[in-house]
Design an enzyme around this catalytic site. Structure first.
Site, PDB file in Angstrom:
ATOM      1  N   GLU A 181       0.865  -1.187   0.000  1.00  0.00           N
ATOM      2  CA  GLU A 181       0.000   0.000   0.000  1.00  0.00           C
ATOM      3  C   GLU A 181       0.904   1.240   0.000  1.00  0.00           C
ATOM      4  O   GLU A 181       1.678   1.456   0.939  1.00  0.00           O
ATOM      5  CB  GLU A 181      -0.896   0.038   1.252  1.00  0.00           C
ATOM      6  CG  GLU A 181      -2.120  -0.809   1.195  1.00  0.00           C
ATOM      7  CD  GLU A 181      -3.024  -0.599   2.415  1.00  0.00           C
ATOM      8  OE1 GLU A 181      -2.978   0.483   3.044  1.00  0.00           O
ATOM      9  OE2 GLU A 181      -3.754  -1.538   2.745  1.00  0.00           O
TER      10      GLU A 181
ATOM     11  N   ASP B 105      -6.446   8.576  10.234  1.00  0.00           N
ATOM     12  CA  ASP B 105      -5.127   8.121  10.666  1.00  0.00           C
ATOM     13  C   ASP B 105      -4.787   8.574  12.071  1.00  0.00           C
ATOM     14  O   ASP B 105      -5.131   9.687  12.480  1.00  0.00           O
ATOM     15  CB  ASP B 105      -4.063   8.632   9.684  1.00  0.00           C
ATOM     16  CG  ASP B 105      -4.030   7.766   8.430  1.00  0.00           C
ATOM     17  OD1 ASP B 105      -4.259   8.291   7.330  1.00  0.00           O
ATOM     18  OD2 ASP B 105      -3.824   6.550   8.597  1.00  0.00           O
TER      19      ASP B 105
HETATM   20  O1  LIG Z   1      -1.747   1.628  10.548  1.00  0.00           O
HETATM   21  P1  LIG Z   1      -2.425   0.343  10.917  1.00  0.00           P
HETATM   22  O2  LIG Z   1      -3.140   0.427  12.264  1.00  0.00           O
HETATM   23  O3  LIG Z   1      -1.507  -0.858  10.789  1.00  0.00           O
HETATM   24  O4  LIG Z   1      -3.619   0.110   9.832  1.00  0.00           O
HETATM   25  C1  LIG Z   1      -3.317  -0.110   8.415  1.00  0.00           C
HETATM   26  C2  LIG Z   1      -3.318   1.228   7.797  1.00  0.00           C
HETATM   27  O5  LIG Z   1      -2.086   1.852   8.110  1.00  0.00           O
HETATM   28  C3  LIG Z   1      -3.500   1.408   6.292  1.00  0.00           C
HETATM   29  O6  LIG Z   1      -4.215   0.387   5.664  1.00  0.00           O
HETATM   30  C4  LIG Z   1      -4.158   2.740   6.262  1.00  0.00           C
HETATM   31  C5  LIG Z   1      -3.463   3.923   6.345  1.00  0.00           C
HETATM   32  N1  LIG Z   1      -4.353   4.943   6.477  1.00  0.00           N
HETATM   33  C6  LIG Z   1      -5.646   4.434   6.500  1.00  0.00           C
HETATM   34  C7  LIG Z   1      -6.892   5.070   6.639  1.00  0.00           C
HETATM   35  C8  LIG Z   1      -8.038   4.262   6.656  1.00  0.00           C
HETATM   36  C9  LIG Z   1      -7.941   2.855   6.499  1.00  0.00           C
HETATM   37  C10 LIG Z   1      -6.675   2.206   6.350  1.00  0.00           C
HETATM   38  C11 LIG Z   1      -5.550   3.023   6.386  1.00  0.00           C
END
Ligand SMILES: O=P(O)(O)OC[C@@H](O)[C@@H](O)c1c[nH]c2ccccc12
Length: 274
Positions: A54, A65
């Protein structure tokens, strides 16, 4: 008869399913701490066993975030990194030899600023296989889904534990995989997840034949292994972004840059093999 797919991401999921493996899907913010280092980190993530990546577009108002990714976005924005530079980074990583499928992760506003015609015309040319837009209004997802499929890119929907009766609607017509958000709230490492997260993931599995991945809060090899039992993919973002943040002093010094990159590789490798 299976329809031949040229989408790199679909091919990776098919291969992993045949091997009964779960995809490790890291998230990073492009341009954090700078574009050249992002390219080096992508190579380390691939060497560490990442299966799909990603690529986060830094944004000034990352409402979904937590603080770790907010700080990463702020660092990248100071380096003038925007949507187009992120697309160009994907192409540069491919040209540098990466075989990872890339998911462009962007909030909706930068895409609207670029203009949908330009955006979709350039997606494929920049080796993007998937798209995640966390704040895409459902009312506009139909057009975005149509435009994505016209250029062979998977628009990956997010489903949350509270989606319940909307799950069927969200997953119908989706492609690529279904992104199950493990917990409510914003991104960030967690020691526990939504109470019925396994039951939630199972309900999503019942509603689609697509691969199902889980993300939000997953930060250790043990947590990856737990979700790998019931998912086709596991997304890890903040924990990796935090590791990148921690080693920035090493990355910024030519004498210790490789040590910094090695620490990132080792952190991600232990997620795959705890
Ligand atoms: O950071 P985490 O808690 O590992 O979650 C994945 C996330 O970083 C990535 O998929 C993502 C980054 N920003 C987001 C905003 C909404 C959903 C998902 C995301």
């Amino acid at each position: 008869m299976t329809t031949e797919t040229t989408n790199r991401m679909d091919l990776v999921f098919r291969k992993l399913k045949a091997e009964e493996q779960t995809a490790l899907i890291p998230f990073l913010t492009v341009g954090d701490p700078d574009l050249e280092t992002t390219l080096a980190i992508i190579a380390e993530l691939e060497a560490a066993g990442a299966d799909i990546l990603e690529l986060g577009v830094p944004y000034s108002d990352p409402l979904a975030d937590g603080p770790v990714i907010q700080r990463a976005s702020a660092r990248a924005l100071r380096g003038e990194v925007h949507l187009r530079t992120c697309m160009e980074t994907a192409l540069k990583a491919r040209q540098a030899g990466s075989s990872l499928p890339f998911i462009l992760f962007s909030y909706y506003n930068p895409i609207l600023q670029m203009g949908l015609d330009t955006f979709f015309a350039e997606l494929n040319a920049h080796e993007i296989s998937g798209l995640i837009i966390p704040d895409l209004p459902v009312e506009e997802s139909e057009e975005m889904r149509r435009r994505s499929s016209e250029v062979g890119v998977n628009l990956i929907p997010l489903v949350a534990p509270t989606s319940s009766e909307r799950i069927a609607k969200i997953v119908s017509g989706a492609s690529g995989f279904i992104y199950c958000v493990s917990s409510l709230g914003v991104t960030g490492e967690r020691s526990s997840f939504h109470a019925d997260v396994e039951a939630f993931i199972d309900s999503v599995r019942q509603a689609t034949d697509l691969p199902v991945a889980v993300g939000f809060g997953i930060s250790t090899g043990e947590q990856v292994a737990r979700f790998a039992q019931i998912c086709d993919g596991v997304v890890v973002g903040s924990a990796i972004v935090r590791k990148i943040e921690e080693v920035i002093p090493l990355l910024d010094n030519p004498a210790t840059r490789n040590e910094g990159l090695l620490q990132i590789r080792e952190f991600v490798a232990q997620l795959k093999r705890p």
